[in-house]
Write a protein that holds these residues in place. Sequence first.
Motif, mmCIF file in Angstrom:
data_model
loop_
_atom_site.group_PDB
_atom_site.id
_atom_site.type_symbol
_atom_site.label_atom_id
_atom_site.label_comp_id
_atom_site.label_asym_id
_atom_site.label_seq_id
_atom_site.Cartn_x
_atom_site.Cartn_y
_atom_site.Cartn_z
ATOM 1 N N VAL A 1 0.841 -1.204 0.000
ATOM 2 C CA VAL A 1 0.000 0.000 0.000
ATOM 3 C C VAL A 1 0.873 1.250 0.000
ATOM 4 C CG1 VAL A 1 -1.659 1.316 1.375
ATOM 5 C CG2 VAL A 1 -1.986 -1.118 1.039
ATOM 6 N N PRO B 1 -0.516 3.272 -3.440
ATOM 7 C CA PRO B 1 -1.716 3.570 -2.659
ATOM 8 C C PRO B 1 -3.023 3.357 -3.420
ATOM 9 C CG PRO B 1 -0.134 5.376 -2.499
ATOM 10 C CD PRO B 1 0.373 4.423 -3.533
ATOM 11 N N ALA C 1 -4.850 -0.062 -2.811
ATOM 12 C CA ALA C 1 -5.067 -0.426 -1.411
ATOM 13 C C ALA C 1 -6.282 -1.334 -1.242
ATOM 14 C CB ALA C 1 -5.224 0.828 -0.559
ATOM 15 N N GLN D 1 -6.016 -5.045 0.310
ATOM 16 C CA GLN D 1 -6.697 -5.346 1.571
ATOM 17 C C GLN D 1 -7.615 -6.564 1.430
ATOM 18 O OE1 GLN D 1 -9.165 -2.212 3.060
ATOM 19 N NE2 GLN D 1 -9.462 -3.214 5.043
#
Length: 86
Positions: free
Chosen positions: A48, A52, A55, A59
Amino acid sequence: MSLLNILLQAAESGAGLAAMGGAIGAGLAAIGAGIGIGKIGGSAMEGVARQPEAAGKIQSMMIIIAALIEAVALFGVVVGLLAILG
């Protein structure tokens, strides 16, 4: 010397040795799950930080893999407990 005496007493009876093996197996399964989930968390945080915008995907994959690791660890603990009780 005391630990050696306990191990020798457990080895004299087959049931004691099975209980000791079950306890060691259950402990190793729990330790392995902790290490695996720690590596997943660290790698996910690094992923991440590097990207970014990904993400959400990282996740969701992290949660799925953590659930699979927990399932394997739970299976190992149950088998260890069955060896102790059986």
